[in-house]
Design an enzyme around this catalytic site. Structure first.
Site, PDB file in Angstrom:
ATOM      1  CB  CYS A  19      21.789  28.157  62.919  1.00 14.53           C
ATOM      2  SG  CYS A  19      22.324  29.757  63.623  1.00 14.53           S
ATOM      3  CD  GLU A  30     -10.828  64.496  55.397  1.00 14.09           C
ATOM      4  OE1 GLU A  30     -10.782  65.947  55.107  1.00 14.09           O
ATOM      5  OE2 GLU A  30     -11.074  63.698  54.751  1.00 14.09           O
ATOM      6  CE  LYS A  90      -6.295  56.531  58.269  1.00 15.04           C
ATOM      7  NZ  LYS A  90      -6.513  55.243  58.193  1.00 15.04           N
ATOM      8  CB  CYS A 125      21.434  34.589  64.917  1.00 16.81           C
ATOM      9  SG  CYS A 125      22.282  33.199  64.136  1.00 16.81           S
ATOM     10  CG  ASP A 143     -11.207  50.591  59.535  1.00 18.31           C
ATOM     11  OD1 ASP A 143     -10.393  50.333  58.517  1.00 18.31           O
ATOM     12  OD2 ASP A 143     -11.508  49.897  60.486  1.00 18.31           O
ATOM     13  CE  LYS A 203      -5.227  54.602  62.661  1.00 22.59           C
ATOM     14  NZ  LYS A 203      -4.244  53.541  62.292  1.00 22.59           N
ATOM     15  CE1 TYR A 262      -8.300  59.757  50.027  1.00 21.87           C
ATOM     16  CE2 TYR A 262     -10.241  58.414  51.142  1.00 21.87           C
ATOM     17  CZ  TYR A 262      -8.819  58.323  50.324  1.00 21.87           C
ATOM     18  OH  TYR A 262      -8.313  57.434  49.923  1.00 21.87           O
ATOM     19  CB  CYS A 267      20.565  31.377  66.753  1.00 25.24           C
ATOM     20  SG  CYS A 267      19.507  31.201  65.536  1.00 25.24           S
ATOM     21  CB  CYS A 276      21.096  31.358  60.654  1.00 25.41           C
ATOM     22  SG  CYS A 276      19.591  31.515  61.756  1.00 25.41           S
TER      23      CYS A 276
HETATM   24  S1  IVH Z   1      -6.337  61.076  52.898  1.00 27.60           S
HETATM   25  C1  IVH Z   1      -2.563  62.118  50.808  1.00 27.60           C
HETATM   26  N1  IVH Z   1      -8.645  61.196  54.159  1.00 27.60           N
HETATM   27  O1  IVH Z   1      -6.518  56.204  55.004  1.00 27.60           O
HETATM   28  C2  IVH Z   1      -3.847  61.562  51.559  1.00 27.60           C
HETATM   29  N2  IVH Z   1      -7.346  59.074  53.681  1.00 27.60           N
HETATM   30  O2  IVH Z   1      -3.797  55.776  56.059  1.00 27.60           O
HETATM   31  C3  IVH Z   1      -4.138  60.253  51.561  1.00 27.60           C
HETATM   32  N3  IVH Z   1      -8.601  57.192  54.545  1.00 27.60           N
HETATM   33  O3  IVH Z   1      -5.209  55.089  52.179  1.00 27.60           O
HETATM   34  C4  IVH Z   1      -5.279  59.945  52.055  1.00 27.60           C
HETATM   35  N4  IVH Z   1     -10.241  58.209  55.351  1.00 27.60           N
HETATM   36  O4  IVH Z   1      -7.766  54.672  52.353  1.00 27.60           O
HETATM   37  C5  IVH Z   1      -7.417  60.462  53.651  1.00 27.60           C
HETATM   38  N5  IVH Z   1     -10.573  61.331  55.285  1.00 27.60           N
HETATM   39  C6  IVH Z   1      -9.693  60.445  54.574  1.00 27.60           C
HETATM   40  C7  IVH Z   1      -9.403  59.299  54.880  1.00 27.60           C
HETATM   41  C8  IVH Z   1      -8.345  58.567  54.418  1.00 27.60           C
HETATM   42  C9  IVH Z   1      -9.685  57.070  55.266  1.00 27.60           C
HETATM   43  C10 IVH Z   1      -7.847  55.979  54.265  1.00 27.60           C
HETATM   44  C11 IVH Z   1      -7.174  55.888  53.042  1.00 27.60           C
HETATM   45  C12 IVH Z   1      -5.851  55.969  53.078  1.00 27.60           C
HETATM   46  C13 IVH Z   1      -5.605  55.631  54.043  1.00 27.60           C
HETATM   47  C14 IVH Z   1      -4.192  56.077  54.614  1.00 27.60           C
END
Ligand code: IVH
Length: 699
Positions: free
Chosen positions: A427, A126, A128, A442, A130, A330, A241, A424, A448
């Site tokens: 210091c 699914e 992710k 250092c 933002d 990512k 989610y 360094c 320091c």
């Molecule tokens: S699952 C244990 N699913 O990403 C599972 N997170 O990097 C935890 N996020 O804090 C999250 N889309 O805010 C999940 N489809 C998705 C998501 C998602 C965005 C965010 C969420 C989490 C962060 C983790």
């Protein structure tokens, strides 16, 4: 200026000063009233302060700025956010960037669960989103609490601020109340649509208000408005989610069934949620979504893959802050070309010299970048970059930008290779690189200043003392002025301030209110958990996970300290016990022993502890389990689960897992071919359990 018919006889500068003074006072009383529920003055006194301010503004209209307390009358500022502890921690995700990372993810799962190459693993893929995560608690179908993620353990109560988000049902459908457990938590991501974001920014600009850098910031800023009447005007949305059911809903066996239920309950989900069972399927889906990304109305920064089977999710559990059963894939980093103006050397908390690239500012993926990391000495040489070069840089998600390569064809003819300093700059001490180490350090240690200031920053940071409002800039400012020297000075700040001239509130960027808030925040943190305290000390190699393990093992600070003082030679019992803690190898053990043996550190600790209450370690979760607080050692091969799973399970039930048998061992769980540990345990009279007996005990 004529003062006929005016109440105040002063020039504009005086008026401004007076205005600031009264505003600060009002804000202070607002804070006491709304945030602390502890007003210090009567309502009529408060009203008269406001009236004075209004009159002042009638006479000097330029003082009537948008942030003046007079402008918030009518839309009373909301209560400061209350903290809420999450019933189930809100975890983060580990990142993957390549096909290989994804394939490793599946291999790790197979290994942990003891599956074979041919066993299929269904994975839900699914997008992710933002945005910012939130947790929604429903009781008997009614929304009773909405909270931000915060540090994952504790967030802020935003119930009032989400009332206007249509994607968040305030009441679950009647028809589902019988199937849903009485208490449940829906987890999701609040975001702002791209179109709504553009429209909001246009409006903000027109009225001369703050313009947001991206939809994520706009969403976060809107949710975190103290005044819910402003959140109402901000168009926010949410995708769900996750669903926590606290053991209810036993007929739901998979992640995708959870999603079906969420949709029935009225929650929305992003497009492209699909199930796959191999790496190639996941990769193809990832690439397809990446192509679609530009036309979506919401920002996404990758894909999330989750093991579909909930029993497997449960068994896999989590490491530190991220589940083993999920990963974020990512999207590739965005790149740009710019000039490397200079290479600066920063000195870290442990004395490490880190080269930092100072760049001609350039926009990469919507963010202006002016610095990039160069990691270490070898990296500069490997990449062959020089000051003055054009360089290609990249930025992936929140990751600090990296330099990829210099554009040699554009190199200035007079450029010279970078010479890494052997002293360094802070210091003047010698900086040395030990055999086999990538990092030059250092040797100034306690003298320091750069190390001292970094240690202080670490001390107050979020995972350590978490002192609200005590950011890096403030630490630097107070350190430079000689106000803060050691961590204990933080807790003396209130007394120190009495003797300062000028006092903090008169320094650049400060005011009476900010000083009061900071001192209150410091005061709030005088009681601290043992694991946070250990982490805050900033001992090299002792991260959060190790700090937690040490806290769990030794239980109290006096005991930890005593044991560390005793652990000065490798042969003795205390040192051996230290080594038996999971993840503690000789490097960590030596740093710990050396830290506590150092007389200066002892002085600092004694000073610090005179202000603090360091709580003994509390076993999290399942204190009722029969093995909570017990020390367990595994030996031989287990048949029903892998060693890693057995260990993780024991820890989640509150047991300490040790790798060697000692006087403190309560149970030895013996699989096939126990070997020397079995022998030693028998000699020491430790209770020996078969795998089956252990399974019963840890059920
Ligand atoms: S699952 C244990 N699913 O990403 C599972 N997170 O990097 C935890 N996020 O804090 C999250 N889309 O805010 C999940 N489809 C998705 C998501 C998602 C965005 C965010 C969420 C989490 C962060 C983790």
């Amino acid at each position: 200026m004529s003062n006929m018919g005016t109440l105040f006889d002063m020039d504009l500068e005086d008026a401004r000063r007076q205005h600031k003074k009264i505003s600060d006072e009002i804000k202070h009383h607002d804070f006491l009233y709304y945030q602390n529920d502890a007003p210090e003055i009567s309502d009529s006194k408060y009203d008269s302060l406001r009236k004075t301010l209004e009159k002042l503004e009638t006479q000097y209209p330029v003082l009537k700025t948008a942030d003046s307390p007079t402008q918030t009358v009518g839309s009373m500022p909301a209560k400061g956010f209350n903290k809420v502890k999450h019933a189930v921690p809100m975890l983060s995700l580990s990142n993957a960037f390549s096909e290989e990372d994804i394939s490793d993810f599946l291999t790790r799962i197979r290994r942990f669960l003891g599956l074979s190459e041919t066993d299929g693993i269904k994975i839900v893929a699914e997008p992710k989103i933002d945005g910012l995560s939130c947790s929604l608690r429903y009781e008997s179908g009614k929304l009773v609490l909405a909270a931000t993620r915060g540090d994952g353990q504790e967030g802020e109560d935003i119930t009032r601020n989400v009332q206007s988000i249509d994607d968040i049902p305030k009441q679950l459908p009647e028809s589902l109340l019988d199937v849903m457990p009485d208490v449940l938590e829906v987890r999701g991501e609040i975001y702002m649509g791209r179109h709504d974001f553009a429209a909001l920014n246009k409006r903000q600009q027109e009225v001369g208000e703050k313009v947001f850098a991206n939809p994520r910031n706009a969403a976060a800023g809107s949710v975190r408005q103290l005044d819910p009447s402003i959140s109402v005007q901000r168009p926010l949305k949410m995708f769900a989610y996750g669903l926590e059911t606290f053991g209810g809903l036993s007929h739901i066996l998979t992640q995708h069934e959870k999603y079906e239920l969420l949709r029935e309950a009225g929650f929305r989900q992003p497009d492209f949620v699909e199930i796959f069972d191999d790496v190639s399927g996941l990769m193809a889906h990832h690439d397809m979504v990446l192509k679609e990304r530009p036309v979506l109305d919401y920002d996404i920064d990758g894909m999330v893959y989750k093991v579909d089977d909930l029993t497997w999710q449960e068994r896999l559990g989590f490491v530190s802050r991220a589940p083993r059963w999920a990963i974020a894939h990512k999207f590739p980093a965005e790149r740009a070309v710019t000039i490397l103006k200079d290479i600066d050397i920063q000195v870290g908390r442990t004395g490490a010299l880190t080269p930092v690239a100072i760049l001609e500012p350039v926009t990469v993926g919507g963010v202006v970048v002016s610095r990039a990391t160069l990691h270490n000495e070898d990296e500069i040489e490997r990449k062959g970059v020089r000051a003055g070069d054009y360089v290609e840089i990249q930025r992936a998600g929140d990751v600090i930008p990296q330099i990829l390569r210099p554009l040699l064809e554009k190199r200035p003819p007079d450029s010279k290779p970078f010479v890494f300093p052997d002293h360094c700059k802070e210091c003047g001490s010698l900086a040395i690189r030990e055999e086999g180490e990538a990092v030059r350090r250092c040797t100034g240690g306690l003298i320091c200043p750069a190390q001292a200031v970094e240690r202080l920053k670490h001390f107050v940071s979020r995972d350590a003392f978490d002192i609200e409002g005590f950011g890096s800039k403030i630490v630097e400012q107070l350190f430079e002025k000689g106000i803060l020297k050691s961590p204990a000075d933080i807790f003396r700040l209130s007394d120190i301030n009495e003797t300062l001239s000028p006092p903090l509130q008169d320094l650049e960027g400060w005011g009476a209110l900010s000083v009061r808030n900071l001192l209150a925040a410091i005061n709030n943190r005088k009681t601290i958990s043992l694991d946070r305290f250990i982490f805050a000390l900033g001992i090299r190699h002792v991260g959060q996970a190790t700090a937690r393990r040490l806290a769990a093992f030794y239980g109290s600070f006096p005991r930890l300290e005593q044991q560390m003082m005793d652990a000065q030679t490798q042969e003795n019992q205390a040192y051996q016990e230290l080594l038996s803690i999971d993840d503690v190898g000789p490097a960590v053990a030596d740093e710990l022993a050396a830290f506590f043996a150092e007389p200066h550190n002892q002085t600092v600790l004694t000073d610090l502890l005179s202000f603090l209450d360091v709580e003994d370690y509390k076993m999290p979760e399942r204190i009722d389990s029969q093995i909570a607080g017990k020390t367990v050692v595994f030996t031989g091969s287990l048949s029903s689960m892998t060693r890693a799973e057995a260990k993780a399970r024991a820890e989640s039930l509150g047991a300490k897992v040790s790798s060697s048998v000692s006087g403190k061992t309560n149970y030895l769980v013996a699989g096939e071919d126990g070997g020397s540990k079995l022998k030693k345990a028998k000699e020491a009279g430790v209770t020996i359990l078969t795998e089956e007996e252990w399974a019963v005990l840890s059920r």
